[in-house]
Design an enzyme around this catalytic site. Structure first.
Site, PDB file in Angstrom:
ATOM      1  CG  HIS A 305      -1.945  -1.048   1.246  1.00 40.69           C
ATOM      2  ND1 HIS A 305      -2.301  -1.750   2.382  1.00 40.69           N
ATOM      3  CD2 HIS A 305      -2.722  -1.550   0.248  1.00 40.69           C
ATOM      4  CE1 HIS A 305      -3.260  -2.615   2.082  1.00 40.69           C
ATOM      5  NE2 HIS A 305      -3.527  -2.507   0.794  1.00 40.69           N
ATOM      6  CE1 TYR A 485       7.534   2.480   5.894  1.00 38.17           C
ATOM      7  CE2 TYR A 485       6.691   2.660   8.144  1.00 38.17           C
ATOM      8  CZ  TYR A 485       7.432   3.171   7.088  1.00 38.17           C
ATOM      9  OH  TYR A 485       8.075   4.381   7.239  1.00 38.17           O
ATOM     10  CG  HIS A 486       0.395  -2.362   4.931  1.00 39.83           C
ATOM     11  ND1 HIS A 486      -0.780  -1.640   4.780  1.00 39.83           N
ATOM     12  CD2 HIS A 486       0.760  -2.177   6.220  1.00 39.83           C
ATOM     13  CE1 HIS A 486      -1.088  -1.046   5.913  1.00 39.83           C
ATOM     14  NE2 HIS A 486      -0.157  -1.347   6.810  1.00 39.83           N
ATOM     15  N   PRO A 487       4.150  -4.886   2.808  1.00 33.64           N
ATOM     16  CG  PRO A 487       6.411  -5.430   3.140  1.00 33.64           C
ATOM     17  CD  PRO A 487       5.337  -4.481   3.592  1.00 33.64           C
TER      18      PRO A 487
END
Length: 551
Positions: A305, A485-487
């Site tokens: 995101h 920080y949503h990998p």
């Protein structure tokens, strides 16, 4: 510590690994070894480490732990064409609890349709009806149990301790803009606006380390080894039989009688698979790694995101976090937290959340707003992830597209496990993502211009009046957009032979090896990813123990 053995060897004590360690070691007849490359989060007599660990457990302490290399890996992407060839820093937790020890503690499950979509992609028994029991099992909802929530689980979920007039005005403004109020975005419907809930308890962070691992560390059948960097999975033929890791400069081995489970996250798990000979054959041969399984999609399907920050100046005297982080006011906040575990330091990132549609014909929301009663140096944040708040009052309205179409890759660029992999996020490479970015920033302006907020706002700071056309807004998005920080997705499960994992999270082409973390998600959930990662680990534990229909 040259050689260890266990029934299950778990690599990575993060959001997923701590859950697995607890659930698997609940059987006293099962021996579990948990390896973590970072340090311990428990109290210590070392003064510098004591301060850092105190920051881990203080909700607002993420502003200190994320920039610190002792508690966070600082990965960097390649120059990204979709965001003006900027290099993005991707911090990931480097301590017991992993990223759950350094994140913003926002509890968001995603949409029911996300998981029904997984099922349609061939992930048998991963529909909403299949995963809902695991969200509930994990949760201790302070509001109490109902058909959507659990009470008595390890993970404490609570309402925001602080509410304020400006955040209340944000909710009113969203409603004026056509976004309905929703007191529970994790209930029957996600669409709407309301206060976030937080994974905290009594003013302290509730990570998977404190919720799952600490209560289990007394068990004699569970061993936790910190500062242990796993370098590769070991095989006998096609079966994973253990791992190699480095501890205090010494190469050690851990044998796994039943399974090796990788829980390193969306960056480290594909890296470790590739280093162990499972990945795109051409890539592995380039670095002299024997190809055990030619798995072209290992490290592919990367999703994240990306957030766009619209900031507005508030009238003097309006509630804002900005002035509370400076001078005597900040000292007062420190004392308030020390005595009552309340105030500014008891809060994570944003207070208010909204989920809405960028265009009315959509069946489900595709935009998430994070509302923060603060403004910061946006250029400094984009470069370094340091959150330096301004001194004058302000508010940030930050949308992101929750269902991006752009896809990136993670690939090793060395056979040395200490060398970080190459990360190519490919932000905004899909035309739909570009359209939603522009639409979401226009919606941010619309919310700010509603009467409820106009009584507080004096002017727009960013993007600013110079950005009015679609082209100008997209250019601003490319220039300033930053990761949330949503990998996820780099070891995706699915029903096809080309998927990295099968729906039981087993690595295709070998035996005795699974992946359990955010990398297994075939498509990113619509919202923050920590709660879904914990759910994945809860369900994986049952699969591994033969208690789930997916096993």
């Amino acid at each position: 510590m040259d050689e260890l053995d266990a029934d299950y060897v778990i690599v990575g004590a993060g959001s997923a690994g701590c859950v697995l360690a607890n659930r698997l070691s609940a059987d006293p007849g099962v021996k579990v070894l948990l390896l973590e490359a970072g340090g311990d989060d428990r109290p210590t007599k070392n003064l510098s480490q004591f301060y850092l660990n105190m920051m881990i457990h203080m909700p607002a302490g993420f502003m200190k732990t994320i920039p610190n290399p002792k508690t966070a890996w600082h990965f960097h992407t390649e120059p990204d064409p979709g965001t003006k060839d900027r290099v993005h820093m991707w911090p990931r937790g480097k301590v017991l609890g992993g990223s759950s020890s350094v994140n913003g503690m926002l509890y968001v499950r995603g949409q029911h349709a996300d998981y029904d979509g997984w099922r349609q992609m061939g992930c048998d028994s991963w529909s909403w009806d299949d995963v809902r029991p695991y969200f509930i099992r994990a949760e201790h909802q302070e509001r109490g149990a109902d058909e959507w929530h659990g009470h008595g689980g390890p993970l404490n979920v609570c309402d925001m301790l602080e509410k304020n007039a400006v955040s209340d005005a944000v909710i009113d403004a969203c409603e004026q803009a056509g976004i309905p109020r929703n007191p529970d975005i994790n209930g029957a419907e996600q669409e709407g606006v309301g206060y976030f809930q937080s994974t905290s308890k009594n003013g302290r962070r509730c990570s998977t380390s404190t919720a799952y691992l600490h209560p289990a560390m007394h068990r004699r059948n569970l061993r936790v080894v910190t500062n242990a960097l796993t370098t590769r999975v070991q095989f006998e033929g096609k079966r994973a039989v253990g791992v190699e890791f480095i501890k205090d400069g010494i190469v050690c081995r851990a044998g796994a009688r039943r399974e090796v489970i990788l829980s390193g996250g969306a960056i480290n798990s594909p890296q470790l698979l590739q280093l162990s000979g499972i990945g795109p054959g051409e890539l592995l041969r380039r670095y002299g790694i024997e190809v055990r399984v030619d798995s072209p999609n290992t490290g592919g399907n990367l999703q994240d995101h990306i957030l766009f920050q619209s900031m507005f100046r508030l009238q003097d005297g309006a509630y804002s976090l900005n002035e509370r982080t400076h001078g005597l006011k900040f000292l007062g906040e420190v004392l308030t937290y020390a005595v009552k575990r309340q105030g500014l330091l008891s809060s994570g990132t944003a207070q208010v959340v909204a989920f809405c549609k960028s265009r009315p014909e959509l069946a489900h929301p595709d935009v998430q707003f994070h509302f923060l009663a603060a403004t910061m140096d946006i250029e400094l944040f984009a470069r370094t992830q340091r959150m330096e708040l301004e001194k004058k009052p302000g508010i940030t309205i930050a949308p992101c597209q929750v269902r991006p179409e752009s896809r990136g890759t993670i690939q090793i660029n060395s056979a040395d496990p200490k060398v970080a992999p190459t990360i190519r996020p490919n932000y905004l490479s899909d035309s739909l993502d570009q359209e939603v970015a522009v639409a979401s920033m226009r919606l941010a302006r619309r919310i700010a211009n509603e009467p409820a907020l106009q009584r507080w706002i004096t002017h727009e700071i960013t993007p600013g009046p110079q950005c009015s056309t679609d082209e100008e807004l997209l250019d601003y998005a490319r220039m300033t957009g930053a990761s949330v920080y949503h990998p996820v997705g780099t070891c995706a499960m699915g029903g096809r032979d080309t998927d990295v994992l099968d729906p039981q999270l087993r690595v295709r082409g070998v035996e005795g090896l699974r992946v359990v973390d955010a990398s297994v998600m075939p498509r990113i959930p619509s919202g923050n990813t920590n709660a879904p990662t914990i759910m994945v680990a809860e369900k994986a534990a049952d699969i591994i123990l033969g208690k789930s229909s997916a096993s």
